[in-house]
Design a protein around this motif. Structure first.
Motif, PDB file in Angstrom:
ATOM      1  N   PHE A   1      19.572 -21.433 -37.146  1.00 51.31           N
ATOM      2  CA  PHE A   1      19.950 -20.989 -35.801  1.00 51.31           C
ATOM      3  C   PHE A   1      20.412 -22.158 -34.930  1.00 51.31           C
ATOM      4  CE2 PHE A   1      17.572 -17.316 -37.163  1.00 51.31           C
ATOM      5  CZ  PHE A   1      18.204 -16.270 -36.525  1.00 51.31           C
TER       6      PHE A   1
ATOM      7  N   ARG B   1      18.879 -24.824 -33.930  1.00 48.42           N
ATOM      8  CA  ARG B   1      17.911 -25.103 -32.868  1.00 48.42           C
ATOM      9  C   ARG B   1      17.652 -26.581 -32.675  1.00 48.42           C
ATOM     10  NH1 ARG B   1      18.746 -22.616 -29.654  1.00 48.42           N
ATOM     11  NH2 ARG B   1      16.769 -22.825 -28.609  1.00 48.42           N
TER      12      ARG B   1
ATOM     13  N   PHE C   1      13.507 -19.898 -29.701  1.00 45.69           N
ATOM     14  CA  PHE C   1      14.880 -19.578 -29.301  1.00 45.69           C
ATOM     15  C   PHE C   1      15.225 -19.980 -27.860  1.00 45.69           C
ATOM     16  CE2 PHE C   1      13.791 -16.393 -32.603  1.00 45.69           C
ATOM     17  CZ  PHE C   1      14.688 -16.831 -33.568  1.00 45.69           C
TER      18      PHE C   1
ATOM     19  N   THR D   1      20.058 -24.999 -26.272  1.00 46.25           N
ATOM     20  CA  THR D   1      20.672 -23.798 -25.713  1.00 46.25           C
ATOM     21  C   THR D   1      19.700 -22.634 -25.864  1.00 46.25           C
ATOM     22  OG1 THR D   1      22.835 -24.594 -26.406  1.00 46.25           O
ATOM     23  CG2 THR D   1      22.650 -22.242 -25.907  1.00 46.25           C
TER      24      THR D   1
ATOM     25  N   LEU E   1      18.942 -18.873 -26.497  1.00 42.00           N
ATOM     26  CA  LEU E   1      19.610 -17.764 -27.162  1.00 42.00           C
ATOM     27  C   LEU E   1      19.166 -16.466 -26.498  1.00 42.00           C
ATOM     28  CD1 LEU E   1      19.322 -18.913 -30.884  1.00 42.00           C
ATOM     29  CD2 LEU E   1      21.206 -19.267 -29.292  1.00 42.00           C
TER      30      LEU E   1
ATOM     31  N   LEU F   1      16.650 -13.233 -27.514  1.00 42.85           N
ATOM     32  CA  LEU F   1      15.730 -13.579 -28.588  1.00 42.85           C
ATOM     33  C   LEU F   1      14.452 -14.256 -28.091  1.00 42.85           C
ATOM     34  CD1 LEU F   1      18.190 -14.943 -31.312  1.00 42.85           C
ATOM     35  CD2 LEU F   1      17.152 -12.678 -31.156  1.00 42.85           C
ATOM     36  N   THR F   2      14.308 -14.430 -26.788  1.00 41.42           N
ATOM     37  CA  THR F   2      13.149 -15.140 -26.256  1.00 41.42           C
ATOM     38  C   THR F   2      12.028 -14.224 -25.787  1.00 41.42           C
ATOM     39  OG1 THR F   2      14.166 -15.256 -24.085  1.00 41.42           O
ATOM     40  CG2 THR F   2      14.505 -17.147 -25.553  1.00 41.42           C
TER      41      THR F   2
END
Length: 186
Positions: free
Chosen positions: A90, A92, A149, A158, A160, A163-164
């Motif tokens: 992802f 991350r 996320f 960043t 997302l 998704l948090t």
């Protein structure tokens, strides 16, 4: 032949202790009761001290391995590597993947009783030198998703969107100040 009322009452009075002795209530046992010596065998089904470890970071085929092994084998089983691979997929960044791998492997709910109890909370032991453990009000799913996320662990990351959070509020329950703390079932 009819029995008198006195005879019937006498019969019931004699039978009553017999029926009481047939009860399946074993709460009144004595120290002379036989001791059960048969060993009990338990099968571990799930590990959820740190939610989302298996459910988010591991492929479904690895859930059984995670759930049936002990935390002592987590590093050998490559769980840190799996967490890092997931966060890398992802994009991350190194900080998030490395931090999550360090605090979630081995997968144990950590508690440091030598630290102030007022600092308790999920992952507080690792991220804020807190007591650790989990509070009833901790929204561990949202905290885990935000750490993964969001930009909680890396301010430069960043976020997302979508998704948090699981979008389920923790305010739907109330908690008492004495055991058992939970409200009555609805």
């Amino acid at each position: 032949m009819r029995r008198s009322l006195a005879t019937r009452l006498f019969t019931v009075a004699l039978a009553l202790p017999l029926f009481a002795a047939c009860s399946d209530d074993d709460n009144g046992g004595t120290i002379t009761d036989p001791v059960v010596t048969t060993p009990r065998v338990y099968s571990q089904v799930e590990r959820l001290g740190n939610p989302l470890v298996s459910e988010v970071f591991f492929a479904k085929r690895d859930h059984g391995l995670h759930n049936t092994t002990a935390p002592a084998t987590d590093i050998t089983n490559g769980f840190r590597t799996k967490i890092k691979a997931f966060t890398d997929a992802f994009n991350r960044g190194n900080t998030i993947g490395t931090t999550l791998g360090a605090v979630l492997v081995p997968d144990m709910l950590m508690v440091y009783p030598n630290r102030a109890g007022t600092t308790s909370g999920w992952l507080s032991w690792a991220l804020a030198s807190g007591y650790g453990g989990r509070n009833l009000k901790d929204d561990v799913v949202d905290a885990g998703l935000t750490a993964t996320f969001g930009n909680l662990l890396d301010p430069a990351a960043t976020v997302l969107p979508g998704l948090t959070s699981d979008n389920i509020s923790t305010s739907v329950r109330t908690y008492g100040t004495a055991f058992p703390y939970l409200e009555a079932a609805r």
